[in-house]
Design an enzyme around this catalytic site. Structure first.
Site, mmCIF file in Angstrom:
data_model
loop_
_atom_site.group_PDB
_atom_site.id
_atom_site.type_symbol
_atom_site.label_atom_id
_atom_site.label_comp_id
_atom_site.label_asym_id
_atom_site.label_seq_id
_atom_site.Cartn_x
_atom_site.Cartn_y
_atom_site.Cartn_z
ATOM 1 N N ASP A 54 0.328 -1.100 0.026
ATOM 2 C CA ASP A 54 -0.229 -0.079 -0.095
ATOM 3 C C ASP A 54 1.093 1.079 0.161
ATOM 4 O O ASP A 54 0.704 1.854 -1.000
ATOM 5 C CB ASP A 54 -1.100 0.304 1.359
ATOM 6 C CG ASP A 54 0.357 -0.080 2.384
ATOM 7 O OD1 ASP A 54 1.314 -0.305 2.598
ATOM 8 O OD2 ASP A 54 -1.032 -0.065 3.585
ATOM 9 N N PHE A 71 0.305 11.474 7.244
ATOM 10 C CA PHE A 71 0.130 10.428 7.278
ATOM 11 C C PHE A 71 -1.425 9.809 7.146
ATOM 12 O O PHE A 71 -2.604 10.640 7.263
ATOM 13 C CB PHE A 71 -0.332 10.127 8.893
ATOM 14 C CG PHE A 71 -0.997 8.452 9.659
ATOM 15 C CD1 PHE A 71 0.820 7.609 9.786
ATOM 16 C CD2 PHE A 71 -1.645 7.810 9.646
ATOM 17 C CE1 PHE A 71 0.726 6.360 10.014
ATOM 18 C CE2 PHE A 71 -1.844 6.633 10.021
ATOM 19 C CZ PHE A 71 -0.708 5.696 9.782
ATOM 20 N N ILE A 81 5.037 2.905 0.564
ATOM 21 C CA ILE A 81 6.495 3.050 1.180
ATOM 22 C C ILE A 81 6.877 3.883 2.080
ATOM 23 O O ILE A 81 6.984 5.124 1.742
ATOM 24 C CB ILE A 81 6.976 2.962 -0.079
ATOM 25 C CG1 ILE A 81 6.635 2.213 -1.525
ATOM 26 C CG2 ILE A 81 9.199 2.710 0.556
ATOM 27 C CD1 ILE A 81 7.005 0.262 -0.693
HETATM 28 N N1 HPA Z 1 -1.369 6.013 6.220
HETATM 29 C C1 HPA Z 1 -1.417 4.581 6.943
HETATM 30 N N2 HPA Z 1 0.097 3.122 7.076
HETATM 31 C C2 HPA Z 1 0.676 3.701 7.069
HETATM 32 C C3 HPA Z 1 1.428 5.303 6.426
HETATM 33 C C4 HPA Z 1 0.722 6.170 6.770
HETATM 34 O O1 HPA Z 1 0.510 7.207 6.389
HETATM 35 N N3 HPA Z 1 2.774 4.789 6.837
HETATM 36 C C5 HPA Z 1 3.126 3.655 6.846
HETATM 37 N N4 HPA Z 1 1.795 3.110 7.001
#
Ligand code: HPA
Ligand code: MG
Length: 165
Positions: A82, A134, A84
């Protein structure tokens, strides 16, 4: 499809965050297969990783569930991720997979975050470069919430305490 040289591919989905991207990517590869004179046989496999608590990487990568990875030995493997972020999770997973001597391993990442925390890792195939925020939705979570959103969005600062671990 060009890079695999028409060999059988094992499509490896990194759960849970990768399931939407994986499903759409496989639909697309299937469509390409239908429209080309030689189609690439494919099998699918799933692995579950956990390294994040809230919006922080815990540093420890946990592989929970999934098939015995020894099935990847000698295979052409396409890993679907999903996101990196710093790149540590993917790098660790890659070293685990490479220990099993696959014929070839390629990583497709939907999102690549631009962050000073980056360890410098880049996937073989990438979808979108995103800023250092995030993000949630389209199977990406914040403490398991928001995977059900159809779109990807940035979690707000007021949302974080509300959905804290
Ligand atoms: N969102 C969700 N899961 C994650 C993210 C993010 O920005 N970075 C690493 N895992
Ligand atoms: Mg997560």
């Amino acid at each position: 499809m060009e890079e695999t040289g028409g060999r059988h591919i094992v499509a490896l989905c990194v759960l849970k965050g990768g399931y939407k991207f994986f499903a759409h990517l496989l639909d697309y590869i299937k469509a390409l297969n239908r429209n080309s004179d030689r189609s690439i046989p494919m099998t699918v496999d799933f692995i579950r990783l956990k390294s994040y608590c809230s919006d922080r990487s815990t540093g420890a990568l946990k592989v929970i569930g999934g098939d015995d990875l020894s099935t990847l030995t000698g295979k052409t493997v396409m890993i679907a991720e999903d996101i990196i972020d710093a790149g540590k999770t993917t790098q660790t997973l890659l070293s685990l997979v490479k220990r099993l001597n696959p014929k070839m391993v390629k990583v497709a990442g939907l999102l690549v975050k631009s962050t000073p925390r980056s360890v410098g890792y880049r996937p073989d195939f990438d979808g979108f470069e995103i800023p250092d925020k995030f993000v949630v939705g389209y199977a990406l979570d914040y403490n398991e919430y928001f995977r059900d959103l159809n779109h990807v969005c940035v979690i707000s600062e007021t949302g974080k305490p509300k959905y804290k671990a």
